[in-house]
Structure formats: structure tokens, C-alpha cells
Scaffold this active site. Sequence first.
Site, PDB file in Angstrom:
ATOM      1  N   LEU A 203       0.839  -1.209   0.000  1.00 13.49           N
ATOM      2  CA  LEU A 203       0.000   0.000   0.000  1.00 13.49           C
ATOM      3  C   LEU A 203       0.871   1.255   0.000  1.00 13.49           C
ATOM      4  CD1 LEU A 203      -2.555  -1.236   2.688  1.00 13.49           C
ATOM      5  CD2 LEU A 203      -3.122  -0.817   0.281  1.00 13.49           C
ATOM      6  N   THR A 206       3.058   1.699  -3.500  1.00 17.86           N
ATOM      7  CA  THR A 206       2.304   1.991  -4.722  1.00 17.86           C
ATOM      8  C   THR A 206       2.219   3.499  -4.956  1.00 17.86           C
ATOM      9  OG1 THR A 206       1.024  -0.013  -4.366  1.00 17.86           O
ATOM     10  CG2 THR A 206       0.093   1.566  -5.909  1.00 17.86           C
ATOM     11  N   LYS A 283      -3.072   7.821   9.941  1.00 19.50           N
ATOM     12  CA  LYS A 283      -2.987   8.939   8.989  1.00 19.50           C
ATOM     13  C   LYS A 283      -2.976   8.387   7.559  1.00 19.50           C
ATOM     14  CE  LYS A 283       0.312  12.502   7.384  1.00 19.50           C
ATOM     15  NZ  LYS A 283       1.537  13.273   7.684  1.00 19.50           N
ATOM     16  N   ASP A 288       1.444  13.717   0.006  1.00 24.26           N
ATOM     17  CA  ASP A 288       1.659  14.955   0.752  1.00 24.26           C
ATOM     18  C   ASP A 288       2.627  15.860  -0.009  1.00 24.26           C
ATOM     19  OD1 ASP A 288       1.960  16.973   2.561  1.00 24.26           O
ATOM     20  OD2 ASP A 288       3.015  15.782   4.076  1.00 24.26           O
ATOM     21  N   LYS A 295       6.417  21.454  -0.346  1.00 21.53           N
ATOM     22  CA  LYS A 295       7.688  20.829   0.020  1.00 21.53           C
ATOM     23  C   LYS A 295       8.731  21.062  -1.072  1.00 21.53           C
ATOM     24  CE  LYS A 295       5.881  16.915   2.710  1.00 21.53           C
ATOM     25  NZ  LYS A 295       6.573  17.204   3.976  1.00 21.53           N
ATOM     26  N   ASP A 306       2.781   8.570   2.694  1.00 22.47           N
ATOM     27  CA  ASP A 306       2.304   9.334   3.853  1.00 22.47           C
ATOM     28  C   ASP A 306       0.967   8.789   4.382  1.00 22.47           C
ATOM     29  OD1 ASP A 306       2.959  11.296   5.681  1.00 22.47           O
ATOM     30  OD2 ASP A 306       1.943  12.912   4.593  1.00 22.47           O
ATOM     31  N   GLU A 367      -0.269  18.749   7.909  1.00 23.20           N
ATOM     32  CA  GLU A 367      -1.648  18.356   7.605  1.00 23.20           C
ATOM     33  C   GLU A 367      -2.076  17.087   8.325  1.00 23.20           C
ATOM     34  OE1 GLU A 367       0.876  17.441   5.913  1.00 23.20           O
ATOM     35  OE2 GLU A 367       0.426  15.311   5.672  1.00 23.20           O
ATOM     36  N   ARG A 369      -1.717  16.097  11.382  1.00 24.57           N
ATOM     37  CA  ARG A 369      -2.379  16.361  12.674  1.00 24.57           C
ATOM     38  C   ARG A 369      -3.767  16.928  12.458  1.00 24.57           C
ATOM     39  NH1 ARG A 369       2.527  20.255  14.388  1.00 24.57           N
ATOM     40  NH2 ARG A 369       3.542  18.825  12.962  1.00 24.57           N
TER      41      ARG A 369
END
Length: 522
Positions: A203, A206, A283, A288, A295, A306, A367, A369
Amino acid sequence: MFFLLPLPATGRVAVWRLGVKRFFSQSRAAADMTKGLVLGVYNKGKEEDVPQFTSAGEKFDKLVSGKLRELLTISGPPLKAGKTRTFHGLHQDFPSVVLVGLGNKGAGIDDQENWHEGKENIRAAVAAGCRQVQELELSSVEVDPCGDAQAAAEGAVLGLFEYDDLKHKKKTVVLAKLHGSGDQEAWQKGILFASGQNLARHLMETPANEMTPTIFAQIIEENLKTASSKTQVHIRPKCWIEEQEMGSFLSVAKGSEEPPVFLEIHYKGSPDASEPPLVFVGKGITFDSGGISIKASANMDLMRADMGGAATICSAIVSAAKLNLPINVIGLAPLCENMPSGKANKPGDVVRAKNGKTIQVDNTDAEGRLILADALCYAHTFNPEVIINAATLTGAMDIALGSGATGVFTNSSWLWTRLFEASVETGDRVWRMPLFEHYTKQVVDCQLADVNNIGKYRSAGACTAAAFLKEFVTHPKWAHLDIAGVMTNKDEVPYLRKGMTGRPTRTLIEFLLRFSQDKARA
Ligand code: BES
Ligand code: ZN
Ligand code: ZN
């Protein structure tokens, strides 16, 4: 004098499946030329002048009239822990025999390292041995249990995993079996634990265009339904998230064209349906970018993982269902992308979480949190026994501990002890981190809202992130696992290849297993 025979070429047939060319090994002679054998060797003890085989190794050596020992001795220096040496043509049932170094016999729990050294040595050695077999393109391997069939199975299944779904050139699929009439139950348990971690690795690895919130939820649904009938899956759409007033989660999701999903999975293993569940929260940022606080581009591709928190907690629940554990577990995963767009969160925006608290979003890259705040509020509605969340939350966690251990922030020493003990067994370690008021002060000192999504200072980023989450928790048994540092592997964990790790899935499974056993004893 014996000779190392040249390796017989494998006969291979090509088959197209789903538009992808796959090779399947074909046996040509009466003997199975496609089978390998992995056998362990301990370090020489003080009193011994010959290497010490495991009992399976000893037996095989007798079968070939001592040739194995002779070859090992003449072919080079003693085998060090984790190293391999391969011999061909010793026995017709096993054209290739890979010897693997197990280190010191009798190695146990190392209380400086906080793990079981013997088990770690077996995982590393078996993984290295099985990879040799894979390089030889053999389609199956029999594995010496090396005194711990579970650890051996974990080494085999974790070591052989390679994410090559999207490549034409694939690694050989090697089927690992237990050698001899050993502990089949422990072997199967090892296969199950490692397969759970491999599901999380799949997962995480990918790419984000192939692992959207919707696809993630569908894969988990499929896996959970196949694991057990005592399961329920709710793939909650955006309108449900709105009804729940999860304004913090929605504020992140709205920056992307990709629709968000709130995944809610239930495993009802307890005979008492009303028994309070353990609630796991993960999460699930499927990519992200950082959002408007974008970033740097170097290594941004790693941010496809992420959703590692969601991947590990969901995989652990799938594994608990396969183990048919007599407990109730709920998994919650807010899933969305964090993207910059005309609709995205802007620094300074204020959003409202499910519990009514307002949050000033000073950095849109913090993000995780934001989405967890709402999921944690929702977790409390199930009257849970414990709440555990996992998240690739902060780069600061990686700076603090690297890939040595998952950072655990918890308000419960009871919960800490249980997570710690589980991790000593699995070798996928945890380390306790502080939830001091000291850090809370740095997130509640906020100009426009009740809480700020970043700390006042640069220092202790993992601790201020945890302090932020704590603002959305009232439960006395809660643990936050920051898994950012253990997200990837370069070469630190010898039995995992380079890439996304799926850590600490096995520790979570072990925790659930022990929890169910403690409950049965009470
Ligand atoms: N997903 C990242 C954290 C991360 C970084 C995980 C590296 C794995 C490897 C998270 O959303 C993030 O960007 N956090 C920021 C927080 C900061 C803006 C307060 C970070 O750590 O830099
Ligand atoms: Zn971020
Ligand atoms: Zn993130």
C-alpha cells in the site's frame, strides 16, 4: 575432494497475464530442479573447531555423507551472521543449498538492544538465503526453522518481498516452505505476520496515482472480507465527513481534486459484541505535497507513503481477523491528498474540528495532525478500551530516532509497557517520547484560534505535533506512534529490501495477540 557443480540452467516458459509477461519455471528432469534449500550455521563455539549446524543442517550433512561440512570448510572462512554460501549438486532433491550464518547459538533477549537477538539473526539469515534462491530463479525453497519457525517464516516472506507490480521485468516468485517436520503452526504464524507487513509495504510503495483514497479503501475492504466474516467496512464519502463536522480533515481534503474517504473498518472477534473495542487510527495522506506550504522537490515522491499510518493499522486489523483473535477492533483512516490549489488551506486559515476546537493552520504541510484531530474525536464515540494512532507525522521524528524505533507518545504506562514488550518480540522496536505540558504550551499559544498547527519554536517538532494531537484526546489510554523515521529502509533492517517498510505492522499484530491472550487469562 568435491567440486562445486555449475548451476543447471532453468527451463522457463513465458506466459502473458494481464498484459504482463511472466516467466514460470519448468522442471526438465525427474528431480525438481527448481527447489532450493536454506540451512542455518551457527558461529563456532569456544570449544568447537568445526562450524555448528542446526539439527536440520546436521541431518542433511549426514544424508550427503558429510559433504556439506567438508565443502563449507574448504570454500572459505567461517560464515558470519547474515552471510550466505551456496553449493550446487549435493543432492538430487535440492540442486541448490544455501548455507546462512546465524551468529551465536543461544542468543536471546538483548536488554541494551531491546530485542531478541536470536530471532533477529534468524530473520536476517533466512531472508538473505531466500534471496539467493530468488536470484537463482528457483520457484520454491525449503527453509530450515533454525530453532524458531516463526522468525524463519518472517525472514523468508519479508526478505522475498519486492514491489514490482508496475514493471515488466519481475523478480522470480519463490514459494517458501518449512523444511522437515517442524513446528508448522509457528511457521504459519510467521507467514501471517510477515504477509500483514507486506500488505502495508504494498500500500505504501504503490504510487499515489494508483493508490488514491478510494482505491486504498477498496483494497482494505477486499482483504478484510477475505480474512474473516466477522467484519464490517464503511467507506464514508465526503457528504458523511461533512455531516460529522470534521472541518479540520475537510480543510486538507478540499485542496485536491481527488475525493476524500473516511475508512471505518470493524473486526468483531469477541463473543461479546458489546465488549469495548480497541480503536486504531491511521494517517491516510495518499500524497503529501505540503499544500501551499509546498515541500522541496527532492524526494517528494516518498510522500506517496504518507498513508503509512493507515496502511499499518489496517493491515494489523486484517491480520488480527485472520488470526481470529477474540477481541473487537475498529480501524479509522481519514484518507485524502494534501495538494496546493485555489481551494487549498492557506497559512493563517482557521478551521473547526469535530470537537468544536478551532485550529490556526500556520503551515499547510502540518496536515497529518489536522486530519487526525477529527479522526481522534470520532474514535472516542466508540467507548474504546484503548486508542492507538499511527502516523508518518513529522520529519523531526526521523531526525530524532531515524529508523531505529517508532516514537511512542502515550498518557498510559500500562499501554507503553504492552507496546514495548510486543516490540521486543518482533524486533520492530518502539521508544517512549514525552507528552509534557512544556510542549502543549507551544501549540496552544495561538493568535487567532484555540490551537496552532505548528509549534512556536523549531525545536522538538515530533513532541509539539504529539502535544497538538493530545488536545483532541480525553481517553486515559491513548498512544500516538510517530512512524515517519521507520517509513523507509535503505539497508538498516537487513531482512527488508530498500523501500517502504510497512513498519511497525508486526508489532501492532503482536500487541493485539497479547492483548487477547491477557484478556483470556484475566
Ligand atoms: N508527512 C510529513 C512528515 C514526514 C516527513 C514523514 C518525512 C516522513 C518523512 C508531514 O506531513 C510534514 O510535512 N510535517 C512537517 C511539519 C512541520 C511543517 C511542522 C515536517 O515534519 O516538516
Ligand atoms: Zn506534510
Ligand atoms: Zn504528511
